[in-house]
Design an enzyme around this catalytic site. Structure first.
Site, PDB file in Angstrom:
ATOM      1  N   ASP A  45      13.569  37.071  28.591  1.00 18.04           N
ATOM      2  CA  ASP A  45      14.356  36.902  27.354  1.00 18.04           C
ATOM      3  C   ASP A  45      13.489  36.261  26.265  1.00 18.04           C
ATOM      4  O   ASP A  45      13.954  36.072  25.136  1.00 18.04           O
ATOM      5  CB  ASP A  45      15.660  36.128  27.600  1.00 18.04           C
ATOM      6  CG  ASP A  45      15.444  34.714  28.122  1.00 18.04           C
ATOM      7  OD1 ASP A  45      14.291  34.324  28.377  1.00 18.04           O
ATOM      8  OD2 ASP A  45      16.461  34.002  28.289  1.00 18.04           O
ATOM      9  N   SER A  46      12.212  35.989  26.596  1.00 19.00           N
ATOM     10  CA  SER A  46      11.242  35.614  25.564  1.00 19.00           C
ATOM     11  C   SER A  46      11.099  36.724  24.542  1.00 19.00           C
ATOM     12  O   SER A  46      10.513  36.527  23.476  1.00 19.00           O
ATOM     13  CB  SER A  46       9.879  35.298  26.195  1.00 19.00           C
ATOM     14  OG  SER A  46       9.436  36.374  26.990  1.00 19.00           O
ATOM     15  N   ASP A  84      15.485  39.275  32.973  1.00 19.35           N
ATOM     16  CA  ASP A  84      16.150  37.988  32.739  1.00 19.35           C
ATOM     17  C   ASP A  84      17.640  38.169  32.500  1.00 19.35           C
ATOM     18  O   ASP A  84      18.051  39.062  31.748  1.00 19.35           O
ATOM     19  CB  ASP A  84      15.547  37.317  31.500  1.00 19.35           C
ATOM     20  CG  ASP A  84      14.641  36.152  31.849  1.00 19.35           C
ATOM     21  OD1 ASP A  84      14.820  35.551  32.925  1.00 19.35           O
ATOM     22  OD2 ASP A  84      13.750  35.857  31.040  1.00 19.35           O
ATOM     23  N   LYS A 114      16.345  37.440  37.027  1.00 23.56           N
ATOM     24  CA  LYS A 114      15.942  36.030  37.035  1.00 23.56           C
ATOM     25  C   LYS A 114      17.048  35.216  36.384  1.00 23.56           C
ATOM     26  O   LYS A 114      17.588  35.615  35.359  1.00 23.56           O
ATOM     27  CB  LYS A 114      14.617  35.823  36.308  1.00 23.56           C
ATOM     28  CG  LYS A 114      14.197  34.353  36.213  1.00 23.56           C
ATOM     29  CD  LYS A 114      12.744  34.188  35.827  1.00 23.56           C
ATOM     30  CE  LYS A 114      12.429  34.399  34.373  1.00 23.56           C
ATOM     31  NZ  LYS A 114      13.131  33.459  33.442  1.00 23.56           N
ATOM     32  N   GLU A 116      18.073  31.214  35.190  1.00 21.36           N
ATOM     33  CA  GLU A 116      17.643  29.834  34.965  1.00 21.36           C
ATOM     34  C   GLU A 116      18.637  28.865  35.599  1.00 21.36           C
ATOM     35  O   GLU A 116      19.840  29.123  35.633  1.00 21.36           O
ATOM     36  CB  GLU A 116      17.572  29.538  33.454  1.00 21.36           C
ATOM     37  CG  GLU A 116      16.470  30.283  32.748  1.00 21.36           C
ATOM     38  CD  GLU A 116      16.334  29.903  31.266  1.00 21.36           C
ATOM     39  OE1 GLU A 116      17.000  28.950  30.817  1.00 21.36           O
ATOM     40  OE2 GLU A 116      15.553  30.584  30.584  1.00 21.36           O
ATOM     41  N   GLU A 183       8.542  26.325  35.342  1.00 18.85           N
ATOM     42  CA  GLU A 183       8.007  26.316  33.970  1.00 18.85           C
ATOM     43  C   GLU A 183       7.789  24.889  33.482  1.00 18.85           C
ATOM     44  O   GLU A 183       8.699  24.049  33.550  1.00 18.85           O
ATOM     45  CB  GLU A 183       8.979  27.061  33.033  1.00 18.85           C
ATOM     46  CG  GLU A 183       8.485  27.080  31.592  1.00 18.85           C
ATOM     47  CD  GLU A 183       9.158  28.103  30.695  1.00 18.85           C
ATOM     48  OE1 GLU A 183      10.013  28.874  31.173  1.00 18.85           O
ATOM     49  OE2 GLU A 183       8.827  28.130  29.495  1.00 18.85           O
TER      50      GLU A 183
HETATM   51  O1  KIV Z   1      11.354  34.895  29.235  1.00 25.75           O
HETATM   52  C1  KIV Z   1      10.204  34.754  29.696  1.00 25.75           C
HETATM   53  O2  KIV Z   1       9.263  35.457  29.319  1.00 25.75           O
HETATM   54  C2  KIV Z   1      10.017  33.700  30.678  1.00 25.75           C
HETATM   55  C3  KIV Z   1       8.671  33.057  30.836  1.00 25.75           C
HETATM   56  C4  KIV Z   1       8.729  32.001  31.835  1.00 25.75           C
HETATM   57  C5  KIV Z   1       7.530  33.927  31.136  1.00 25.75           C
HETATM   58  O3  KIV Z   1      10.943  33.334  31.326  1.00 25.75           O
END
Ligand code: KIV
Length: 265
Positions: A45-46, A84, A114, A116, A183
């Site tokens: 989500d970056s 993400d 993924k 968080e 992270e």
């Molecule tokens: O969103 C992202 O790119 C990440 C970083 C930790 C690489 O979560």
């Protein structure tokens, strides 16, 4: 089908082989990463910052993630694609968590998602794993909680913060995660987490003791003129190179060197 199964990542930890992960948001980058043999591709989500120009990842929606995951998956035949789960996609209910993770797999084509760490996330993570979707956990600096954390700061610096972080990682391992992203965590804390988990840790700004490393690809390539985080090693200065070659194109069009007579049909 190549190496894309999550169990391959666990085997790599067991064999002491470092796991290589990079981000992609589009088919061109994804194809290139797949061709050079990257182990995992993160549709992070970056993309909120790196692709869309937002200040942080909070505005990223499920529709954004599905669109970019589709683009990435069209370029990948071997690597494990992890997408993400964006802010608010698993924070309201377990039902929403399952539906949204399902979209990233069914519509997006990802192989895993993924998620968080947030308080209580283990229930949503367990539910997503329960419907057959592999989950990578993410602890330490969790950018979706940036307002609560008060900025992009190193996490786990004090003894009690480090203990809390280790407890979160263990909880997510117990919930069934196949890997754990760490992270912005002190290297000794990351090393400690890595030795206490049987699943692989993937570090970003977390030192050399992790089982693998991930970086944002545009940072590795030096594609931006923004200040890079301290832990990033730029392997190229593509921003300068692109400025030069695209400037050359502009001046060739101005002067008529391009397209020139030879290129006309
Ligand atoms: O969103 C992202 O790119 C990440 C970083 C930790 C690489 O979560």
């Amino acid at each position: 089908m190549g190496q894309r199964h999550p169990s391959v990542m666990i085997e790599m930890k067991q064999k002491g082989q470092k796991i290589r992960m990079l981000t992609a948001y589009d088919v061109l980058m994804a194809r290139l990463l797949d061709q050079i043999g990257v182990d995992m591709i993160l549709v992070g989500d970056s993309l909120g910052n790196m692709f869309a120009g937002y200040d942080n990842t909070i505005p990223v929606t499920m529709d954004h993630m599905v669109y970019h995951t589709q683009a990435v998956c069209r370029g990948v035949s071997r690597a494990l694609v992890v997408a993400d789960m964006p802010f608010m996609s698993y924070h309201v209910s377990v039902e929403e968590a399952k539906r949204n993770a399902g979209r990233l797999i069914q519509e997006g084509g990802a192989h895993a998602v993924k998620m968080e760490w947030v308080s209580g996330a283990e229930a949503a993570i367990e539910a997503v794993i329960g419907i057959g979707i592999p989950v990578m956990g993410h602890v330490g600096l969790t950018p979706q909680s940036v307002y609560q954390l008060g900025g992009y700061k190193v996490q786990g610096r004090t003894e009690s913060a480090a203990e809390g972080l280790i407890a979160q990682a263990k909880l997510l391992e117990k919930a069934g995660c196949f890997a754990m992203l760490l992270e912005l965590v002190p290297a000794d804390v990351a090393q400690n987490v890595t030795s206490q988990l049987s699943i692989p840790t993937i570090g970003i700004g977390a030192g050399a003791g992790c089982d693998g490393q991930v970086l944002v690809t545009q940072d590795v390539l030096g594609m931006t003129d923004a200040k890079l985080p301290r832990f990033v090693k730029p392997y190229a200065t593509l921003h300068a190179e692109m400025t030069k070659v695209l400037g050359q194109y502009l001046s060739d069009v101005s002067s008529g060197v391009f397209p020139g007579e030879a290129e006309s049909f």
